[in-house]
Design a protein around this motif. Structure first.
Motif, PDB file in Angstrom:
ATOM      1  N   ILE A  33       0.825  -1.210   0.000  1.00  0.00           N
ATOM      2  CA  ILE A  33       0.000   0.000   0.000  1.00  0.00           C
ATOM      3  C   ILE A  33       0.853   1.251   0.000  1.00  0.00           C
ATOM      4  N   ASP A  34       1.729   1.355   1.016  1.00  0.00           N
ATOM      5  CA  ASP A  34       2.480   2.604   1.190  1.00  0.00           C
ATOM      6  C   ASP A  34       3.618   2.346   2.170  1.00  0.00           C
ATOM      7  N   ASN A  35       4.469   3.360   2.329  1.00  0.00           N
ATOM      8  CA  ASN A  35       5.523   3.250   3.333  1.00  0.00           C
ATOM      9  C   ASN A  35       5.872   4.620   3.892  1.00  0.00           C
ATOM     10  N   GLY A  36       6.403   4.602   5.127  1.00  0.00           N
ATOM     11  CA  GLY A  36       6.921   5.804   5.749  1.00  0.00           C
ATOM     12  C   GLY A  36       8.414   5.646   5.936  1.00  0.00           C
ATOM     13  N   VAL A  37       8.970   6.432   6.847  1.00  0.00           N
ATOM     14  CA  VAL A  37      10.408   6.388   7.092  1.00  0.00           C
ATOM     15  C   VAL A  37      10.829   5.037   7.655  1.00  0.00           C
ATOM     16  N   VAL A  38       9.988   4.453   8.514  1.00  0.00           N
ATOM     17  CA  VAL A  38      10.334   3.201   9.186  1.00  0.00           C
ATOM     18  C   VAL A  38       9.522   2.023   8.669  1.00  0.00           C
ATOM     19  N   ASN A  39       8.210   2.201   8.524  1.00  0.00           N
ATOM     20  CA  ASN A  39       7.329   1.072   8.242  1.00  0.00           C
ATOM     21  C   ASN A  39       6.786   1.049   6.820  1.00  0.00           C
ATOM     22  N   ALA A  40       6.604  -0.166   6.317  1.00  0.00           N
ATOM     23  CA  ALA A  40       5.872  -0.399   5.072  1.00  0.00           C
ATOM     24  C   ALA A  40       4.528  -1.009   5.447  1.00  0.00           C
ATOM     25  N   VAL A  41       3.495  -0.709   4.654  1.00  0.00           N
ATOM     26  CA  VAL A  41       2.149  -1.200   4.949  1.00  0.00           C
ATOM     27  C   VAL A  41       1.649  -2.038   3.770  1.00  0.00           C
ATOM     28  N   PHE A  42       1.137  -3.220   4.102  1.00  0.00           N
ATOM     29  CA  PHE A  42       0.599  -4.131   3.095  1.00  0.00           C
ATOM     30  C   PHE A  42      -0.883  -4.386   3.378  1.00  0.00           C
ATOM     31  N   LEU A  43      -1.619  -4.675   2.346  1.00  0.00           N
ATOM     32  CA  LEU A  43      -3.016  -5.082   2.468  1.00  0.00           C
ATOM     33  C   LEU A  43      -3.102  -6.565   2.177  1.00  0.00           C
ATOM     34  N   ILE A  44      -3.707  -7.314   3.095  1.00  0.00           N
ATOM     35  CA  ILE A  44      -3.909  -8.744   2.873  1.00  0.00           C
ATOM     36  C   ILE A  44      -5.396  -9.069   2.943  1.00  0.00           C
ATOM     37  N   ASN A  45      -5.750 -10.171   2.347  1.00  0.00           N
ATOM     38  CA  ASN A  45      -7.134 -10.650   2.418  1.00  0.00           C
ATOM     39  C   ASN A  45      -7.109 -12.041   3.029  1.00  0.00           C
ATOM     40  N   GLU A  46      -7.591 -12.141   4.262  1.00  0.00           N
ATOM     41  CA  GLU A  46      -7.608 -13.420   4.968  1.00  0.00           C
ATOM     42  C   GLU A  46      -8.996 -14.034   4.820  1.00  0.00           C
ATOM     43  N   LYS A  47      -9.053 -15.332   4.546  1.00  0.00           N
ATOM     44  CA  LYS A  47     -10.314 -15.994   4.212  1.00  0.00           C
ATOM     45  C   LYS A  47     -11.407 -15.746   5.247  1.00  0.00           C
ATOM     46  N   ASN A  48     -11.053 -15.793   6.535  1.00  0.00           N
ATOM     47  CA  ASN A  48     -12.068 -15.668   7.581  1.00  0.00           C
ATOM     48  C   ASN A  48     -12.207 -14.247   8.145  1.00  0.00           C
ATOM     49  N   LEU A  49     -11.112 -13.482   8.114  1.00  0.00           N
ATOM     50  CA  LEU A  49     -11.110 -12.155   8.733  1.00  0.00           C
ATOM     51  C   LEU A  49     -11.314 -11.020   7.736  1.00  0.00           C
ATOM     52  N   GLY A  50     -11.156 -11.319   6.450  1.00  0.00           N
ATOM     53  CA  GLY A  50     -11.345 -10.281   5.443  1.00  0.00           C
ATOM     54  C   GLY A  50     -10.097  -9.434   5.251  1.00  0.00           C
ATOM     55  N   LYS A  51     -10.296  -8.179   4.865  1.00  0.00           N
ATOM     56  CA  LYS A  51      -9.176  -7.298   4.574  1.00  0.00           C
ATOM     57  C   LYS A  51      -8.501  -6.816   5.852  1.00  0.00           C
TER      58      LYS A  51
END
Length: 303
Positions: A33-51
């Motif tokens: 999805i995006d990143n900052g100075v320290v962290n990167a952010v990902f989007l996942i889709n889990e079968k039972n929990l959703g996005k």
């Protein structure tokens, strides 16, 4: 260090490996999805929990099992504070998993979608007031280490004065750390949970309504005047509308002006350094350097 496509691919594969093979989740897809100075952010889709959103330090030196690294601290703070706020109906993404290991560290939370419509300063004031009234109930901030806000700010001002003086080749004379701490300790205002980065980029909204507040990296427990002065000094919100939403403005009236000025100075120093070293903006740099000199003079009037 730049976040490369190769690093993104390695991080996503590591995340998938842990979630699917070690934790027995069923991840159907993952995307960056995006990143900052320290962290990167990902989007996942889990079968039972959703996005879900996955936040992970992307710099190699941050993604190690070093408890003192800013990456690990960032994840721990976000998890602890979000879980605490969730209990008191503060709009934060629900935390599902904090995973720490020698290979990779990440935090999984609900994915909260939003749009680009601006949120009113009034509503942000209301939310900030709610955060400040959340019961602490033994909440401990991982990098505060039981230190008081007065101690942290007084020490930080001294360090920031040194940094700015060196960067700008100017002479800034301020009271001692001990003097600052003594003054700040005179405040009788009850301690609160402070976010300390309340601004539009850290709010997720839809149709102008707040759905979540994120990024608790700066959070601390202490005098809420600190938060109010930071918001005022940074000028990213409409202060009048913010205070209307905040409502409990008597704490400003009941706080000595010198205490307000010290907290403002901490923010002005931070922004001066930001626009000198990290972001090349000479107009804002000059403005906040002038603010540093002005606030220093104001503080000295009370001593």
């Amino acid at each position: 260090m730049i976040l490369t496509n190769n690093t993104i691919e390695k991080l996503s594969m590591s995340i998938l490996n842990v979630l699917n093979k070690r934790l027995d989740w069923q991840i159907e897809e993952i995307s960056f999805i995006d990143n900052g100075v320290v962290n990167a952010v990902f989007l996942i889709n889990e079968k039972n929990l959703g996005k879900l959103a996955v936040r992970t330090p992307w710099r190699s030196e941050e993604n190690m099992m070093d408890k003192d690294s800013s990456g690990i601290i960032s994840l721990k703070k976000e998890a602890t504070i979000s879980e605490h706020c969730h209990k008191y109906q503060i709009p934060v993404p629900k935390i599902h998993k904090l995973y720490l290991s020698n290979e990779i560290n990440f935090l999984v939370s609900d994915f909260v979608s939003g749009d680009n419509q601006e949120i009113s300063s009034y509503d942000i004031g209301e939310l900030t007031s709610k955060i400040h009234t959340v019961p602490l109930d033994g909440l401990s901030i991982v990098d505060q280490n039981e230190r008081t806000l007065s101690n942290i700010v007084s020490h930080r001002i001294a360090e920031r004065v040194k940094s700015l003086s060196k960067l700008m080749n100017i002479n800034i004379v301020v009271p001692s750390q001990e003097e600052f701490e003594t003054i700040l300790d005179t405040s009788q205002t009850k301690n609160s949970l402070l976010h300390l980065d309340v601004r539009q980029p850290n709010l997720i909204g839809e149709n102008g309504k707040i759905k979540a507040i994120i990024d608790w990296d700066n959070a601390i427990i202490g005098n809420p005047i600190m938060e109010l002065m930071r918001i005022s000094e940074s000028e990213e919100l409409n202060e009048g509308e913010f205070l209307k939403g905040y409502k409990e403005v008597d704490i400003i009236k009941n706080t000595d002006a010198v205490i307000q000025s010290i907290y403002r100075l901490d923010t002005a120093l931070m922004l001066s350094i930001l626009f000198t070293f990290f972001i090349n903006d000479s107009e804002k740099r000059d403005y906040y350097v002038k603010r540093v000199h002005f606030l220093t003079q104001e503080i000295r009037k009370y001593l």
